[in-house]
Design an enzyme around this catalytic site. Sequence first.
Site, PDB file in Angstrom:
ATOM      1  N   LYS A  93       8.179   8.139   0.693  1.00 13.43           N
ATOM      2  CA  LYS A  93       7.861   8.750  -0.599  1.00 13.43           C
ATOM      3  C   LYS A  93       9.108   9.151  -1.381  1.00 13.43           C
ATOM      4  CE  LYS A  93       3.221   9.992   0.683  1.00 13.43           C
ATOM      5  NZ  LYS A  93       3.196   9.396   2.049  1.00 13.43           N
TER       6      LYS A  93
HETATM    7  C1  LIG Z   1       2.233   8.445   2.430  1.00 13.35           C
HETATM    8  C2  LIG Z   1       2.527   7.664   3.666  1.00 13.35           C
HETATM    9  C3  LIG Z   1       1.844   6.457   3.979  1.00 13.35           C
HETATM   10  C4  LIG Z   1       0.738   5.919   3.098  1.00 13.35           C
HETATM   11  O1  LIG Z   1       1.216   5.411   1.882  1.00 13.35           O
HETATM   12  P1  LIG Z   1       0.212   5.134   0.670  1.00 13.35           P
HETATM   13  O2  LIG Z   1       1.070   4.830  -0.492  1.00 13.35           O
HETATM   14  O3  LIG Z   1      -0.579   6.398   0.482  1.00 13.35           O
HETATM   15  O4  LIG Z   1      -0.650   3.989   1.082  1.00 13.35           O
HETATM   16  C5  LIG Z   1       2.215   5.761   5.115  1.00 13.35           C
HETATM   17  N1  LIG Z   1       3.169   6.225   5.944  1.00 13.35           N
HETATM   18  C6  LIG Z   1       3.832   7.376   5.701  1.00 13.35           C
HETATM   19  C7  LIG Z   1       4.853   7.848   6.675  1.00 13.35           C
HETATM   20  C8  LIG Z   1       3.537   8.138   4.560  1.00 13.35           C
HETATM   21  O5  LIG Z   1       4.213   9.291   4.331  1.00 13.35           O
END
Ligand SMILES: *Cc1c(COP(=O)(O)O)cnc(C)c1O
Length: 463
Positions: A113
């Site tokens: 993120k």
């Molecule tokens: C947020 C997250 C996901 C999922 O990603 P999306 O964009 O919501 O599909 C997968 N792995 C980790 C470690 C995350 O923090």
Amino acid sequence: MKYASTRGRAPVLAFGDVLLAGMAADGGLYVPRRWPSLSPEALGGFPGRGGYADLAAEVMWPFVDGAYPRDRFEELVRDAYAGFGHSEVVPMVELGDGLWLMELFHGPTLAFKDIALQVVGRLFAEELARRGERATIVGATSGDTGSAAIEAVRDRENIQIVILHPRGRVSEVQRRQMTTVDSANVHNVAIDGTFDDCQDLVKAMFADPVFRDEQRLSAVNSINWARVMAQTAYYVAAVSRHGLEQASFSVPTGNFGNVLAGHAARQMGLPVERFIVASNRNDILTQFFNSGSMAISEVRPTLSPSMDIQVSSNLERLLFEMLDRDGIRTAELLEGFRATGRMRVDARISGELSRGWSGVRVDDAETTAAIAELHRQTGMVIDPHTAVGLAAARRSRRAVDGPLVVMATAHPAKFADAVEAAIGAPPAMPPALAEVIERPERCEHLPNDLAAVKSHIARCTAQ
Ligand SMILES: *Cc1c(COP(=O)(O)O)cnc(C)c1O
């Protein structure tokens, strides 16, 4: 570039307005009115023209063109990635058998993120400064999002950030990544309740127009278009910077934001054969991609908590395109889904989806086995979210030609217990995480009470 809502009834907006608004006024999500084409330079990996940040700015530019001067935009993007812990920002490792791992976790909070939020935080501050405004970002978190949002806007003069988390229900590392940030504009609140209680408090504050305007509430959640936009760049980098002619991607999926960014890159001309949408036991998307229908059930906890989701908001953006960008039909489909918990698309759409997408479900036992197996074969250690993507990729290996890239979404040290259970030893702790264990915490503790939370926020923003 202008943006339209997936539900067809909100005004068409420019980038800066979409950035600050998050969700559209008709309950839909903003999407660009047309897909721009990737430039030949971007498709060629930008040889000799700087690093990942420059490629990312080139890929994003058509989406923000007109909102900022080009050199200012490039400066913001370079600054966003300057603090990453790896010189390539998103390095890729070859695993053999045509499999690759793209590491998306070298940002300040060690999860993918950061790649979007480090850019979005800077764009937010820039946009507010140009307008002479300020904002209060309010959000609820069950884990990774809160710390990534805090790191993205800490120390910004025109932004206050208030993050609610359920007291005692996030891991110690995740809590400390938020509460040890020593910045005057960062406010953590531990709520006596669950994640859903926190989310309900946030929704109630946004639903109160007087409070919302008075405090200039804003959000940087995963439905914000700017986050998807920033993520398209690493799909381009995966193909163009590694000399691949085309690729498929296996993406551990929760809210469908990461893989939707891959879809955007493909629409822009990136040669992608297939997206493998990898889910844990919460397999509603697996049902959807394999049958064209889906039905909500209870969220079940797993080893990959950031994917413990039933309603993947960003799927709406893909459905909108599958419905030929018809906002009225998209609204009908999604309102029906909200009312009944079920959705089915027609045979034409499910046929079209089956050509470029697959859904794969991986349970906790397979997740643990994937961590253990990779460690045994190569000595590499991956986190449980990445392991879901890897297990899904191995199972799909024969169904795709050419290279298959697994998106590695978190550093293993963030999920140390699951990793230790798989390989018999705790993962190595990177210095950034070791540090948060030492530093003092700052956090307000409040009951699950809307009035108490509101008056706390008013005190925070009055400083
Ligand atoms: C947020 C997250 C996901 C999922 O990603 P999306 O964009 O919501 O599909 C997968 N792995 C980790 C470690 C995350 O923090």
